[in-house]
Design an enzyme around this catalytic site. Structure first.
Site, PDB file in Angstrom:
ATOM      1  CD  GLN A 100      69.008  97.800 103.070  1.00  0.00           C
ATOM      2  OE1 GLN A 100      68.740  97.383 104.177  1.00  0.00           O
ATOM      3  NE2 GLN A 100      70.170  98.364 102.785  1.00  0.00           N
ATOM      4  CB  VAL A 102      59.976 102.494 100.959  1.00  0.00           C
ATOM      5  CG1 VAL A 102      60.325 101.102 101.496  1.00  0.00           C
ATOM      6  CG2 VAL A 102      59.997 103.533 102.076  1.00  0.00           C
ATOM      7  CG  ASP A 103      63.576 107.155  98.772  1.00  0.00           C
ATOM      8  OD1 ASP A 103      63.779 106.688  97.642  1.00  0.00           O
ATOM      9  OD2 ASP A 103      64.493 107.368  99.599  1.00  0.00           O
ATOM     10  CG  HIS A 118      63.132  96.759 102.563  1.00  0.00           C
ATOM     11  ND1 HIS A 118      64.142  97.347 103.288  1.00  0.00           N
ATOM     12  CD2 HIS A 118      63.333  95.415 102.667  1.00  0.00           C
ATOM     13  CE1 HIS A 118      64.912  96.395 103.805  1.00  0.00           C
ATOM     14  NE2 HIS A 118      64.444  95.225 103.447  1.00  0.00           N
ATOM     15  CB  CYS A 129      40.537  91.966  98.104  1.00  0.00           C
ATOM     16  SG  CYS A 129      41.138  93.549  97.461  1.00  0.00           S
ATOM     17  CB  CYS A 149      37.058  94.561  98.789  1.00  0.00           C
ATOM     18  SG  CYS A 149      38.402  94.668  99.996  1.00  0.00           S
ATOM     19  N   GLY A 186      75.461 103.622 101.989  1.00  0.00           N
ATOM     20  CA  GLY A 186      74.511 104.278 102.892  1.00  0.00           C
ATOM     21  C   GLY A 186      73.557 103.350 103.610  1.00  0.00           C
TER      22      GLY A 186
END
Ligand code: NAD
Ligand code: ZN
Length: 246
Positions: A100, A102-103, A118, A129, A149, A186
Site C-alpha cells: 500500500q 507509495v514510497d 496505491h 490528457c 499539454c 505494518g
C-alpha cells in the site's frame, strides 16, 4: 515450539507466499505512518490531505503536502524489513508482494514481483490528457504542469476516496487465492479493499500471519500474531542460521 519458530517452518515449507505491507514497514526508515501522531503535517490529518476531495478543492495545499513527503522520502532508504522480503522472494517459486506504500522502497530494495496498489509518489499524472510519467525533481513548482499539454499534474497515487486499478486488483486476487501463506505487515488494516485481502487468502486456504506493533481490527482472523518491529521480526523469519532470543 514458540510462534516465531512455527511461522518460520510455515514459511519454509510453503512454495507460494503472498505478502501485504503498509506504512509500518517503512516507519523504521524514517517515513511517518499516517495514523501515528508523527504522521502529522502542519497538524492536519494526512488521510484528509491525501484525498481526492482535498485535491479538487485545494490542489496547491495537497501538492505542498506531497512536495514535503517527496523530499522526506528522498532522504531515506530501505531497511532490514524490506531486505528480508527480497531474500524471501529469492527462496520461493511463487512470491507476490502487494504494498500500500507509495514510497518506492520495496523496488529500491530489490523486490521484483511487486504490486504497488496505491501507486508511487515518484510518478505524476496529468488531469487533462491522462499522461503518466516518472518525475523525480524535488524542486517542482507549487502547482506542477504537464510536459505534454500544460494541464495540471497530480501525484500518480490512489487518493482516499478513489478506486483501485482493476488490472492490479486482478493480479492481487490471483496471488491471494493461490498462496499457502500470507504475511500482513505494518498495516492498520483500515483502508479497503487492502484490509480484507487477508480474508480472501484465508477463504482460499492460506495461513495468515500478522506482524505489527499492536493488534488491528483483523488480528482475530490471523493464525499467528507476531508483535514487534518488522525490521526485527522479518530477518528472524527469513534468514538462515539465525539464533533466536525468544
Ligand atoms: P497506517 O499508518 O494506517 O498504519 C501503520 C501500521 O503500522 C500501524 O498498525 C502500526 O501499528 C504499524 N507499525 C508502525 N511501525 C511499525 C513497525 N516498525 N513494524 C511493524 N508495524 C509497524 O498505514 P497503512 O495501513 O499502510 O494505511 C495508510 C495508507 O496511507 C496507505 O494507503 C498508504 O498508501 C498510505 N501511506 C503510505 C506511506 C508510505 O508510502 N511509506 C506512509 C504513510 C501512509
Ligand atoms: Zn497533459
Amino acid at each position: 515450539m514458540g510462534d516465531m519458530e512455527k511461522v518460520r517452518d510455515l514459511i519454509e515449507e510453503a512454495d507460494a507466499v503472498c505478502v501485504l505491507t503498509g506504512a509500518g514497514i517503512s516507519a523504521e526508515s524514517g517515513i511517518p505512518t499516517f495514523r501515528g501522531k508523527d504522521g502529522l503535517w502542519r497538524k492536519k490529518d494526512p488521510t484528509r490531505l491525501a484525498s481526492i476531495d482535498a485535491f479538487m478543492a485545494n490542489p496547491e495545499e495537497v501538492w505542498e503536502f506531497y512536495h514535503w513527503r517527496r523530499r522526506l522520502i528522498s532522504k531515506v532508504t530501505y531497511n532490514r524489513g524490506h531486505s528480508a522480503l527480497v531474500e524471501l522472494e529469492r527462496k520461493k517459486q511463487d512470491f507476490t508482494l502487494i504494498t500500500q506504500n507509495v514510497d518506492g522502497l520495496h523496488s529500491e530494495a530489490g523486490s521484483r514481483n511487486l504490486i504497488e496498489i496505491h501507486g508511487n509518489i515518484w510518478w505524476v499524472r496529468c488531469i487533462e490528457c491522462g499522461e503518466r510519467y516518472e518525475e523525480r525533481d524535488l524542486e517542482l513548482p507549487p502547482l506542477p504542469r504537464c510536459g505534454h499539454c500544460g494541464g495540471l499534474l497530480r501525484p500518480d497515487v490512489v487518493f482516499f476516496g478513489e478506486s483501485l486499478n482493476r488490472e492490479l486488483l486482478d493480479r492481487c486476487y490471483q496471488a491471494l487465492t493461490s498462496c499457502e501463506v500470507m504475511l500482513v505487515i505494518g498495516t492498520s488494516s483500515n483502508v479497503q479493499p487492502a484490509a480484507s485481502f487477508s480474508l480472501v487468502a484465508k477463504e482460499a486456504g492460506a495461513s495468515l500471519v500478522e506482524i505489527n506493533l499492536e493488534p488491528t481490527p483483523y488480528s482475530r482472523y490471523m493464525d499467528y500474531n507476531l508483535f514487534g518491529k518488522a525490521g526485527d521480526i522479518l530477518p528472524m523469519l527469513v534468514a538462515e542460521n539465525i539464533k533466536e532470543d525468544n
